[in-house]
Design an enzyme around this catalytic site. Sequence first.
Site, PDB file in Angstrom:
ATOM      1  N   CYS A 204      -2.031   2.931   9.104  1.00 56.35           N
ATOM      2  CA  CYS A 204      -3.057   1.970   8.664  1.00 56.35           C
ATOM      3  C   CYS A 204      -4.205   1.889   9.666  1.00 56.35           C
ATOM      4  O   CYS A 204      -5.338   1.582   9.307  1.00 56.35           O
ATOM      5  CB  CYS A 204      -2.472   0.570   8.517  1.00 56.35           C
ATOM      6  SG  CYS A 204      -1.044   0.457   7.450  1.00 56.35           S
TER       7      CYS A 204
ATOM      8  N   HIS B 292       0.877  -1.173   0.000  1.00 55.81           N
ATOM      9  CA  HIS B 292       0.000   0.000   0.000  1.00 55.81           C
ATOM     10  C   HIS B 292       0.917   1.227   0.000  1.00 55.81           C
ATOM     11  O   HIS B 292       1.976   1.204   0.648  1.00 55.81           O
ATOM     12  CB  HIS B 292      -0.849   0.070   1.281  1.00 55.81           C
ATOM     13  CG  HIS B 292      -2.093  -0.757   1.274  1.00 55.81           C
ATOM     14  ND1 HIS B 292      -2.520  -1.461   2.389  1.00 55.81           N
ATOM     15  CD2 HIS B 292      -3.035  -0.975   0.312  1.00 55.81           C
ATOM     16  CE1 HIS B 292      -3.661  -2.079   2.105  1.00 55.81           C
ATOM     17  NE2 HIS B 292      -3.989  -1.808   0.859  1.00 55.81           N
TER      18      HIS B 292
HETATM   19  N1  ARG Z   1      -3.628  -7.130   6.536  1.00 53.56           N
HETATM   20  C1  ARG Z   1      -4.070  -5.899   5.942  1.00 53.56           C
HETATM   21  C2  ARG Z   1      -4.071  -6.034   4.423  1.00 53.56           C
HETATM   22  O1  ARG Z   1      -3.210  -6.696   3.898  1.00 53.56           O
HETATM   23  C3  ARG Z   1      -3.212  -4.770   6.398  1.00 53.56           C
HETATM   24  C4  ARG Z   1      -3.678  -3.435   5.911  1.00 53.56           C
HETATM   25  C5  ARG Z   1      -2.742  -2.325   6.223  1.00 53.56           C
HETATM   26  N2  ARG Z   1      -3.282  -1.089   5.861  1.00 53.56           N
HETATM   27  C6  ARG Z   1      -2.625  -0.094   5.249  1.00 53.56           C
HETATM   28  N3  ARG Z   1      -3.243   1.025   5.068  1.00 53.56           N
HETATM   29  N4  ARG Z   1      -1.442  -0.242   4.746  1.00 53.56           N
HETATM   30  O2  ARG Z   1      -4.912  -5.501   3.732  1.00 53.56           O
END
Ligand code: ARG
Length: 359
Positions: A260, A164
């Site tokens: 996150c 992300h």
């Molecule tokens: N386990 C989640 C996923 O893979 C973690 C999300 C993390 N969020 C972020 N904004 N980077 O989607």
Amino acid sequence: MRILVCPPDHFDVDYVINPWMEGQIGRIDVARARSQWESLFEDVSATASVESIAPRERSPDMCFTANAGLLESGRVLPARFRMPERSGEEAPFAEWFENAGFEIAEPSGNDPFEGEGDALFQPGEPLLWAGYGVRTALETHIALSSLFDVEVVSLRLVDPRFYHLDTCFAPLPGGRLIYYPAAFDRRSRTEIESRIPAERRLAVSDIDAMNFACNTLRVGDRLFMNAATDALRDVLATWDFETRIHRVDEFLKAGGGVKCLSLLLEQPDFDRNGASRPSPIRSAQIQLRGHLLDAGLLRRGLDVVTEANGSFRVDALDLAERKDQESHAMLHVVAPSEEDLDEIVEGLVELGAEPTKIR
Ligand code: ARG
């Protein structure tokens, strides 16, 4: 500053959808996660207004509210998760936005969008940085630009650990930025470097990147993050930011850090300067026909797309049963600019593709 959080009542690692989650199924210390989360948001609450959505059972990643959507001036583009494991979060988040009085934008297609996780405003400027290549689709960036009427700079993520945009990139006020260059392809690094002068951007070290230092929540001049080397803290201090460390390593096991865990419900004001900004992103529908597998045509075609900064979706794949028959694939190709798309179409035509519709 208003932010949305979700208590980690049902937080866990139940499935693996990013490299951080590998080997972590059933390894979350729930009590420890809870206390890390509480001490973080107790501190954040001192300077921000923290609102909360009720967690939903069997949505172990729902505490990562940053992925729920992107909000600005009372409007929200809600998430459409690429991963089916998280699609159950869409409805409760949309319902929360509606009850809180936000105007909900309907995206035109079904393209994945993982909220602020992949879309970050440069504070105070009509500029939105958006990630693609892993979760959010490049095509969604067109909707972001028309919906929020800002310039969208598309950045391709190339390291699966930084899946992300918010895991490796944090725009800061005063036209500043911290980021992890190795998480991006060359074109994206050039985009970043051409917009943010060297003295206003900081390339974080491998250690800071791996500790999710870029995954920072900013409230005023405070930067909340999981960890920071002294070198990073020193630079941030010369930029007049106060670094506030809160260990959230239980959440790192799921691939998420401080940012996150929080979603901005409002953005710092900015001036649109009245200019409308048509998106430079272009797409085309392209048919590939021939001995797609035997001759390796499909792989070569997809490489042509990615090497010219493009992205693709396979809309149809019809594989022949016998070697002497032709196979056929329908690709939806998206590129960050007209030139990139032209290069892709040219490359594919050389391989024997037929572009059927170009927009
Ligand atoms: N386990 C989640 C996923 O893979 C973690 C999300 C993390 N969020 C972020 N904004 N980077 O989607």
